[in-house]
Design an enzyme around this catalytic site. Structure first.
Site, mmCIF file in Angstrom:
data_model
loop_
_atom_site.group_PDB
_atom_site.id
_atom_site.type_symbol
_atom_site.label_atom_id
_atom_site.label_comp_id
_atom_site.label_asym_id
_atom_site.label_seq_id
_atom_site.Cartn_x
_atom_site.Cartn_y
_atom_site.Cartn_z
ATOM 1 C CB SER A 251 -0.899 0.012 1.234
ATOM 2 O OG SER A 251 -0.152 0.467 2.345
ATOM 3 C CE LYS A 252 -1.709 6.734 -3.057
ATOM 4 N NZ LYS A 252 -2.752 7.723 -3.092
ATOM 5 N NE ARG A 253 -1.075 2.615 5.709
ATOM 6 C CZ ARG A 253 -1.655 1.492 6.063
ATOM 7 N NH1 ARG A 253 -1.246 0.863 7.121
ATOM 8 N NH2 ARG A 253 -2.655 0.995 5.364
ATOM 9 N N GLY A 255 5.571 3.178 0.840
ATOM 10 C CA GLY A 255 6.418 3.994 -0.038
ATOM 11 C C GLY A 255 5.724 4.134 -1.369
#
Ligand code: GLU
Length: 477
Positions: A251-253, A255
């Site tokens: 996921s975006k978390r 990176g």
């Protein structure tokens, strides 16, 4: 005839997982001399689809996996943007209602929420209670004519085993008892993904639906829709999820997930494509480097893994370095040139790249190798302290004089020149090598000294040795 599609929703960027899906579709199309199609599934959002389509096409073309047909390309089955096909979905929904496979539902969001809450309180799984199925056609028509807001739901049979014969996983069974009466048309008249995807896959004559595993649970509903319409379903292949190193969905978390971000960081399309191909597919041997044509050659859906793959940045960097080491010099020169504010001559840049390609990961590191473009003005202090001796200035002056006199400027001639001087002075060659490197580059590490000198050229080396001899005043405290 194989016809496959990549059907992203326009989120504004192309996700790396999306690129992998597109890639596998592309590979199957190329392998079977079929067609790879791009469809934009934008029935869920009111974004600037034109830009999003542009972005997706741009990212696909950068990666080398451009569609043959579809959004931005055209073709005989258009339009390929779902928001331009609303009439088609409406007609098909009406057909299902007519045939008794779907029905209007007037339950409001508030009512549905209250019922879900009650179901949860009783420990039941929250499913639509199908109460609008009980309405007669006349009742339903009356309420629609009175302007009542409604959706269209599909009828899911009570007790049936629905089997998805997945090309990756084999047969996967679902009980219809746990499948909700799926909404096909929303209250705003827009189709849901399920209706639109099935109608389009049929009308666009898609032979293989290759998509992420997250869609597997939707496939039994899709199969029922094919049955209700009386259509032959395509083959399905669900690709394993892409995990981060903590074994959670990427996921975006974690990176960057946008293809664009990797492109901006300087990853080569060859590297990203090679890397993504191996997340979820394996060639069956231990080869790890594949160009796109080699992937086409080696790819088969049978070798797509059932288990999830890991997005491992170290692996991506490793593959990137492989391409930096192996791509033709001209290619690297072309890619390095835009990284410069004022680029050097391409021929000289080619020499620098060939000398340094083992030591860099990205082309933007090439302009940062400052001493290839400018005489050093400073000298690394630590190296200076360690390597510059009291005698160094005199030695560098002597070495410069001899280098200046060389008639051939090669790795061999400069090395022989240095060794001869060392021998005459009864010195270990290292006592010349280290200060020479510092004098010509300002730093203590790099490619081979004589190879570096060859690239820098005779005048620059002589000048730099003299400048260092002049400038560096000992004792260095
Ligand atoms: N629009 C869906 C997505 O965004 C496509 C799913 C499919 O390929 O059927 O992933």
């Amino acid at each position: 005839m194989t016809r496959v599609r990549f059907a992203p929703s326009p989120t504004g960027y192309l996700h790396v997982g999306g690129l992998r899906t597109a890639l596998y579709n592309y590979l199957l199309a190329r392998k079977t001399k079929g067609t790879f199609l791009l469809r934009i599934e934008d029935t869920d959002q009111n974004r600037l689809v034109a830009d999003a389509t542009e972005n997706i096409l741009d990212a696909l073309s950068w990666a080398g996996v451009s569609p043959d047909e579809g959004a931005g390309k055209g073709g005989p089955h258009g339009p390929y943007i779902q928001s331009e096909r609303l009439e088609t979905y409406r007609n098909h929904a009406a057909e299902l209602v007519e045939k008794g496979h779907a029905y209007p539902c007037f339950c409001t969001p508030a009512e549905l929420a209250a019922r879900r809450e009650e179901q949860t309180r009783q420990g039941l799984s929250s499913m639509y209670d199908r109460r609008c199925r009980a309405l007669s056609r006349d009742q339903a028509r009356g309420r629609i004519e009175a302007g009542e807001t409604h959706v269209i739901r599909m009828k899911i049979p009570d007790e049936r085993t629905l089997v998805v014969d997945d090309l990756v996983r084999g047969p996967v069974e679902f009980s219809s008892a746990v499948v909700d009466d799926q909404v096909l048309v929303k209250s705003d008249g827009f189709p849901t993904y399920h209706l639109a995807a099935v109608v389009d896959d049929h009308l666009m004559e898609i032979s293989h639906v290759i998509r992420g595993e997250e869609w597997l649970t939707s496939t039994p509903k899709h199969l029922l829709l094919y049955e209700y319409f009386g259509w032959e379903p395509p083959r399905f292949a669900h690709l394993p999820l892409i995990f981060n190193r903590q074994k959670k969905k990427l996921s975006k978390r974690d990176g960057d997930v946008a293809v664009e971000a990797y492109r901006e960081k300087g990853y080569f399309p060859e590297a990203l494509v090679n890397f993504l191909a191996l997340i979820g597919w394996s060639p069956g041997d231990d080869r790890e480097f594949f160009t796109l044509p080699e992937l086409v050659e080696a790819f088969s859906i049978e070798r797509v893994n059932k288990s999830s793959g890991v997005f491992d940045l170290d692996k991506l960097n490793y593959i990137q370095r492989h391409y930096v080491k192996t791509l033709p010099t001209e290619t690297l020169v072309q890619r390095a040139l835009p990284c410069f504010e004022s680029p050097p001559e391409p021929a000289y840049l080619g020499q620098i790249i060939d000398l340094m390609r083992e030591r860099v990961t990205f082309m933007h590191e090439v302009p940062a190798l400052g001493y290839f473009y400018q005489d050093p003005e400073q000298y690394d202090e630590k190296v200076l302290k360690k390597r510059w001796k009291e005698s160094s200035s005199e030695l560098m002056t002597a070495f410069a004089r001899r280098l200046e006199a060389l008639s051939a400027w090669t790795v061999e001639s400069t090395e022989a020149c240095l060794r001869a001087l060392a021998e005459e002075r009864e010195l270990n060659p290292a006592e010349l090598i280290h200060p020479t490197r510092l004098a010509i580059s300002g730093v203590g590490a790099g490619a081979g000294l004589f190879e570096t000198m060859e690239v820098l050229g005779q005048p620059a080396c002589v000048r730099r040795l003299r400048a260092a001899a002049d400038r560096i005043q000992l004792p260095v405290a």
